[in-house]
Design a protein around this motif. Structure first.
Motif, PDB file in Angstrom:
ATOM      1  N   CYS A  88       0.842  -1.194   0.000  1.00  0.00           N
ATOM      2  CA  CYS A  88       0.000   0.000   0.000  1.00  0.00           C
ATOM      3  C   CYS A  88       0.880   1.249   0.000  1.00  0.00           C
ATOM      4  O   CYS A  88       1.699   1.430   0.895  1.00  0.00           O
ATOM      5  N   CYS A  97       0.036   3.816   3.191  1.00  0.00           N
ATOM      6  CA  CYS A  97       0.437   3.584   4.586  1.00  0.00           C
ATOM      7  C   CYS A  97       1.658   2.680   4.727  1.00  0.00           C
ATOM      8  O   CYS A  97       2.112   2.433   5.841  1.00  0.00           O
ATOM      9  N   ASN A 133       1.875  -0.493   4.218  1.00  0.00           N
ATOM     10  CA  ASN A 133       1.564  -1.870   4.593  1.00  0.00           C
ATOM     11  C   ASN A 133       1.970  -2.848   3.503  1.00  0.00           C
ATOM     12  O   ASN A 133       1.688  -2.632   2.325  1.00  0.00           O
ATOM     13  N   CYS A 153      -5.092   0.823   6.512  1.00  0.00           N
ATOM     14  CA  CYS A 153      -5.401   2.256   6.594  1.00  0.00           C
ATOM     15  C   CYS A 153      -6.850   2.538   6.208  1.00  0.00           C
ATOM     16  O   CYS A 153      -7.193   3.663   5.835  1.00  0.00           O
ATOM     17  N   CYS A 175      -6.438  -2.232   0.967  1.00  0.00           N
ATOM     18  CA  CYS A 175      -5.610  -2.251   2.174  1.00  0.00           C
ATOM     19  C   CYS A 175      -6.496  -2.109   3.404  1.00  0.00           C
ATOM     20  O   CYS A 175      -7.271  -1.167   3.522  1.00  0.00           O
TER      21      CYS A 175
HETATM   22 ZN   LIG Z   1      -2.807   1.179   3.474  1.00  0.00          ZN
END
Ligand SMILES: [Zn+2]
Ligand SMILES: [Zn+2]
Length: 451
Positions: free
Chosen positions: A46, A49, A51, A75, A72
């Motif tokens: 992602c 964020c 991730n 977030c 995702c």
């Molecule tokens: Zn994210």
């Protein structure tokens, strides 16, 4: 006109379509970055964020593109980022930052002045600096000069903190010393997010909407939960800074790793070892009270704690008694309330937390039994604190330093008692005491305390 408005909203941001309250026009200045990207092995990442944990992605039938899209979950509280969701930004000229004179006539303490000079230096040179300031040193004021210098040289400044309370406290102070500029205040539920401002005060969560925005990033309480343990928030800070930018960390209690780096000369830092009122920090006492859990489970109060509390109830001294968790509040509170009506408790989920803190400040409550939720941010004049079960691992070195830091903050009552009631001393207790003593010695050597 519309492009001007879009610039205001998009400069230094990464926003989803639904976060932009205007028609989007075709413009070479508006950038689009994909939200989710896949690496060669097909693993999702992602871009908003940071991730890349496979467990934190999921698939849904997407109404926009008609496909089954990966999105995702990490977030999601900021709106859904999926494969077909671009993040919009601005790659044209940025709105201009103009000089804003500092309107502040008070003066810094000698310790603050040293730190303030270092902050200015780090901002001018685009460097990283840790400001290690004891609880009650006054760390907001030492940023003022640095912010003024940054704005005067066209630099955009952000102060980010893990806690909404801190945003709410800092915003009016900074608005009052920089009256000529717009100061943005961002936290869940705030409405300043569509303005462009030279100075932004925000929770770290809200930084997920920024991208390469700031020339100066200040992170307050860098050791506080959840920032210290959440890689997403650390990513958000990194992502929101420009590639060449300065980074100022503020804390009273750096992690053990950072303390080590400071000692070994691997981290640029400056200490403020003394409070603004020039009195030494209260050094915690340790009192062994045996198997206190057993005593309380039998419906009695540990004798030494009882004596400590009784003396202060008689004298009218406000107290916080920290316990390891809510279960101990439930057991301890009724025992204490049987002999004094001015005893209450607070914990994280308590809906009346703010009211009780206010009552404590007004003197209606004399003793609050609390979890570590009150370890930071609260100031009560004349306060003394006890920690029951100081050996519990929830009471880390930094938690204990913060707790001790609640005492003696007021210029009219600059001292006070801090007692750790325990059933066996821990490393954390010893280190907390050592840290406080070391700061007092340093302060004395540098002539920052009178005694
Ligand atoms: Zn994210
Ligand atoms: Zn889609």
């Amino acid at each position: 006109m519309i492009l001007d408005s879009l610039r205001t909203i998009l400069a230094g941001k990464q926003l989803l379509r639904e976060e932009i309250p205007f028609e989007l026009v075709d413009s070479p200045f508006i950038s689009k970055r994909s939200g989710i990207e896949f690496d060669k092995k097909g693993r999702a990442h992602c871009n908003r964020c940071g991730n890349s944990d496979p467990e934190l992605f999921a698939v849904f039938p997407c109404a926009r593109c008609g496909k089954r899209d990966t999105y995702c979950r990490a977030c999601i509280m900021m709106g859904r980022v999926s494969e077909c969701t671009p993040q919009y930004g601005w790659i044209g000229d940025m709105p201009e930052i103009v000089a804003a004179p500092l309107k502040w006539s008070d003066s810094l303490s000698a310790g603050q002045q040293v730190a303030s000079d270092r902050v200015v230096e780090a901002i001018v040179r685009g460097e990283e600096l840790l400001v290690w300031a004891v609880c009650g040193a006054g760390k907001t004021e030492l940023l003022f000069k640095g912010i003024e210098v940054a704005l005067a040289t066209g630099k955009r400044v952000c102060i980010a903190t893990p806690r909404t309370d801190v945003v709410l406290e800092l915003t009016p102070r900074l608005k009052s010393v920089f009256p000529s500029i717009k100061v943005s205040s961002l936290y869940g539920g705030a409405d300043d997010r569509h303005q462009f401002s030279p100075l932004t005060i925000t929770t770290i969560h809200q930084l997920l909407r920024f991208y390469q925005a700031f020339d100066v990033m200040v992170v307050d309480e860098v050791d506080a939960f959840p920032y210290s343990v959440d890689p997403m928030l650390q990513f958000a800070v990194k992502n929101a800074r420009k590639e060449s930018s300065s980074m100022i960390y503020l804390t009273a209690t750096p992690s053990l790793k950072w303390q080590r780096e400071c000692r070994k000369g691997k981290r640029e830092f400056v200490t403020i070892p003394a409070r603004f009122h020039r009195r030494a920090l209260p050094v915690p006492e340790s009192v062994w009270c045996g198997n206190w859990e057993k005593v309380i489970n039998k419906g009695r109060l540990p004798a030494k704690l009882l004596k400590w509390i009784e003396q202060r109830l008689l004298a009218g001294t406000p107290m916080l008694v920290f316990v390891p968790n809510v279960a101990w509040i439930t057991k301890l509170l009724p025992l204490l309330q049987t002999f004094d009506g001015r005893v209450e408790s607070v914990h994280a989920e308590d809906p009346n937390r703010k009211e009780k803190v206010l009552k404590m400040r007004q003197g209606e409550i004399l003793l609050l039994v609390t979890t570590t939720i009150l370890e930071r941010g609260v100031t009560f004049p004349g306060l003394e604190v006890a920690v029951l079960g100081a050996e519990n691992r929830i009471f880390t070195e930094s938690a204990l330093v913060q707790i001790a830091g609640r005492v003696g903050r007021d210029i009219d009552s600059p001292t006070g008692n801090v007692t750790f009631f325990h059933n066996g001393k821990t490393e954390a207790m010893l280190k907390a005491r050592k840290q406080i003593v070391a700061m007092n010695i340093e302060a004395k050597e540098k002539g920052l305390i009178d005694e």
